[in-house]
Design a protein around this motif. Structure first.
Motif, PDB file in Angstrom:
ATOM      1  N   ALA A   1     109.153 -56.472  85.978  1.00  0.00           N
ATOM      2  CA  ALA A   1     108.345 -57.574  85.633  1.00  0.00           C
ATOM      3  C   ALA A   1     108.899 -58.565  84.541  1.00  0.00           C
ATOM      4  O   ALA A   1     108.388 -59.622  84.302  1.00  0.00           O
ATOM      5  CB  ALA A   1     106.934 -57.058  84.964  1.00  0.00           C
ATOM      6  N   GLY A   2     110.127 -58.141  83.983  1.00  0.00           N
ATOM      7  CA  GLY A   2     110.794 -59.110  83.132  1.00  0.00           C
ATOM      8  C   GLY A   2     110.180 -58.743  81.680  1.00  0.00           C
ATOM      9  O   GLY A   2     109.604 -57.773  81.614  1.00  0.00           O
ATOM     10  N   PRO A   3     110.511 -59.441  80.684  1.00  0.00           N
ATOM     11  CA  PRO A   3     110.142 -59.498  79.335  1.00  0.00           C
ATOM     12  C   PRO A   3     108.526 -59.680  79.077  1.00  0.00           C
ATOM     13  O   PRO A   3     108.196 -58.892  78.169  1.00  0.00           O
ATOM     14  CB  PRO A   3     110.787 -60.445  78.668  1.00  0.00           C
ATOM     15  N   VAL A   4     107.919 -60.027  80.032  1.00  0.00           N
ATOM     16  CA  VAL A   4     106.343 -60.040  79.809  1.00  0.00           C
ATOM     17  C   VAL A   4     105.708 -59.640  80.951  1.00  0.00           C
ATOM     18  O   VAL A   4     106.368 -60.056  82.200  1.00  0.00           O
ATOM     19  CB  VAL A   4     105.988 -61.453  79.579  1.00  0.00           C
ATOM     20  N   VAL A   5     104.996 -58.742  81.072  1.00  0.00           N
ATOM     21  CA  VAL A   5     104.200 -58.370  82.475  1.00  0.00           C
ATOM     22  C   VAL A   5     102.854 -58.995  82.905  1.00  0.00           C
ATOM     23  O   VAL A   5     102.192 -59.137  82.013  1.00  0.00           O
ATOM     24  CB  VAL A   5     103.904 -56.629  81.980  1.00  0.00           C
TER      25      VAL A   5
END
Length: 510
Positions: A432-436
């Motif tokens: 999801a990367g740094p922010v879900v």
């Protein structure tokens, strides 16, 4: 193994950077089906809130704030059970301060190691084993108890050493008494019993180099009186990152290792259940250098040859000094270690063999020749900031119903059918990367074969943690039950809100 409840913080490690539920989810997503959880008496009796024992990220662990270690263990056990993970509780030591050689402390000079600064008796040990056996008896995935970790030093199996005749140090009768009490409290459990160091009884071969907990030779002539359907022999064995044995410098290393393993514990399988309770190392990056890499591969080869893939690897988080973890210091999964474990589990070829010639890499740092990356209702970028391995991964910023496809075509739009009966599964890494994003649970993968033939990625990754990569293997039969030819591999945001996600290492596996 996932340690921490046995240490001075009395909670899972790395909650200062990670969420406790996300840790369980990630362990499951990596293919593990059981977690060994070390604890100590302090876990049961210390009433200091865990967030006063160690910093805990509030936003990721809000439900732990103000809880005692035992209350946190209660939550952890319930969540691991809910996620379908089998749990082995490991009575790791009588003290959170050190790995003590016996399951009791009767030396007043050591009373300061105990949570109440008093003696800790064999009866106290059995009381605490019975307590956890009963407390979690309703959890269907509570597998068993490893009744004491690495008994060593003065410990002997039973009578036989003329220089150690004090029966209080005999492991066999102590283990039998503990097993009887635990099974009376919870008859569903398995009893994991570790070995000892040398018994010095004149019968075993005491000259074999051995780790703490590795030696079961006396079991052959002084067998444990524990029901065979409940007993699991659980040796610990380590390579040079942890303990340098003389056998590692032999001219025939590593070929010499199998005979020692057979003598110490392998001779009992499959007559008895044998599950290595700890092994691991930094796999070529530690003090043992390349020799540890060789040793770990030799152990995997040995276990494969015995037909016994069941072990507990030490450990999950990176802060076990001599072994490191499955995660590196940046909390990224170490692919070499996972490849080793997948080989043991039967999910990957031996290290001396190349990948199957039938596997087809679609994306690894870039799209493969005769493949193209196409977005719809989305933008896609091959970028180098959020990457699973190598130097690049695909970032996808999708609007409602948007996504990407990997198209089996060249730059001139000449398409190539991929035979549906050639490949067994689709493998990829997703984050999801740094922010879900709220829509991550809706992300799905499919082929260009029509509506309804898709795989919901949440079936393989129940929840996403920020910055964590998850390895997913989807059987092609889910997306292509008729094994017909296809031209596209598609990742789609199946929600009415925007979504950012990342994809790497897309492979069709024969």
């Amino acid at each position: 193994s996932h340690f921490g409840f046995n240490s001075t913080i009395l909670q899972p490690q790395y909650l200062w950077q990670m969420g406790w539920k996300d840790q369980i989810t990630q362990i499951k997503s990596l293919g593990f089906n059981a977690i060994r959880v070390p604890f100590v008496p302090d876990t049961l009796y210390n009433t200091t809130p865990v967030d006063e024992l160690s910093y805990v990220v509030p936003d990721l662990n809000r439900d732990l704030l103000g809880k005692t270690p035992l209350q946190v263990l209660d939550l952890w056990m319930a969540e691991a059970d809910r996620q379908g993970m089998y749990i082995l509780l490991d009575f790791h030591s009588v003290s959170m301060q050190t790995q003590y050689q016996t399951w009791f402390i009767d030396n007043p000079a050591d009373f300061h190691l105990i949570y109440n600064n008093q003696a800790y008796t064999k009866d106290d040990w059995i009381r605490d084993l019975v307590f956890v056996a009963g407390r979690y008896a309703t959890l269907p995935h509570f597998l068993g108890i490893d009744i004491y970790n690495e008994p060593n030093g003065v410990v002997r199996w039973s009578a036989g050493d003329a220089n150690m005749q004090d029966a209080k140090n005999f492991w066999k009768p102590a283990a039998e008494a503990a097993a009887t009490a635990v099974l009376a409290a919870n008859p569903n459990l398995l009893i994991f019993v570790q070995g000892i160091t040398a018994n010095w009884d004149g019968i075993e071969n005491s000259s074999i180099p051995m780790n703490w907990g590795e030696n079961f030779q006396p079991e052959r002539y002084q067998p444990l009186d524990i029901p065979s359907n409940k007993l699991v022999l659980s040796p610990h064995t380590y390579g040079p990152d942890v303990y340098v044995k003389s056998s590692f410098s032999a001219a025939n290393f590593p070929a010499n290792l199998a005979a020692d393993w057979d003598a110490l514990f392998g001779q009992f399988y499959p007559e008895h259940a044998v599950v290595i309770g700890e092994w691991g190392g930094r796999y070529g990056q530690g003090t043992g250098g390349h020799q540890d890499f060789v040793w770990q591969n030799a152990l995997v080869d040995y276990l494969i040859s015995k037909g016994n893939p069941n072990t507990f690897y030490w450990d999950y988080t990176p802060n076990s000094g001599d072994t490191g973890g499955i995660l590196d210091d940046n909390l990224n999964v170490i692919p070499d270690k996972m490849a080793l474990l997948q080989r043991l589990w039967g999910a990957a070829p031996p290290t001396n063999q190349p990948p199957s010639s039938g596997s087809l890499t679609v994306f690894d740092d870039a799209t493969a020749p005769r493949w193209a990356l196409d977005p719809w209702s989305a933008t896609s970028t091959v970028q180098g900031q959020v990457v699973k391995s190598g130097v690049s991964a695909v970032e996808v910023d999708a609007t409602t119903w948007g996504g990407i496809s990997f198209d089996s075509r060249d730059a001139d739009w000449v398409w190539t059918d991929q035979p549906g009966n050639l490949y067994s599964s689709l493998s990829f890494d997703v984050s999801a990367g740094p922010v879900v994003g709220a829509a991550m649970s809706s992300l799905q993968v499919s082929l260009d074969l029509g509506w309804g033939l898709s795989a919901q990625i949440s079936n393989y990754v129940p929840s996403f943690a920020p910055g964590v990569w998850y390895h997913v293997v989807v059987p092609l039969s889910v997306m292509n039950p008729q094994s017909v030819p296809f031209k596209k591999i598609m990742f789609q945001n199946n929600a009415e809100s925007d979504l950012t996600f990342y994809v790497d290492n897309v492979v069709l596996i024969q």
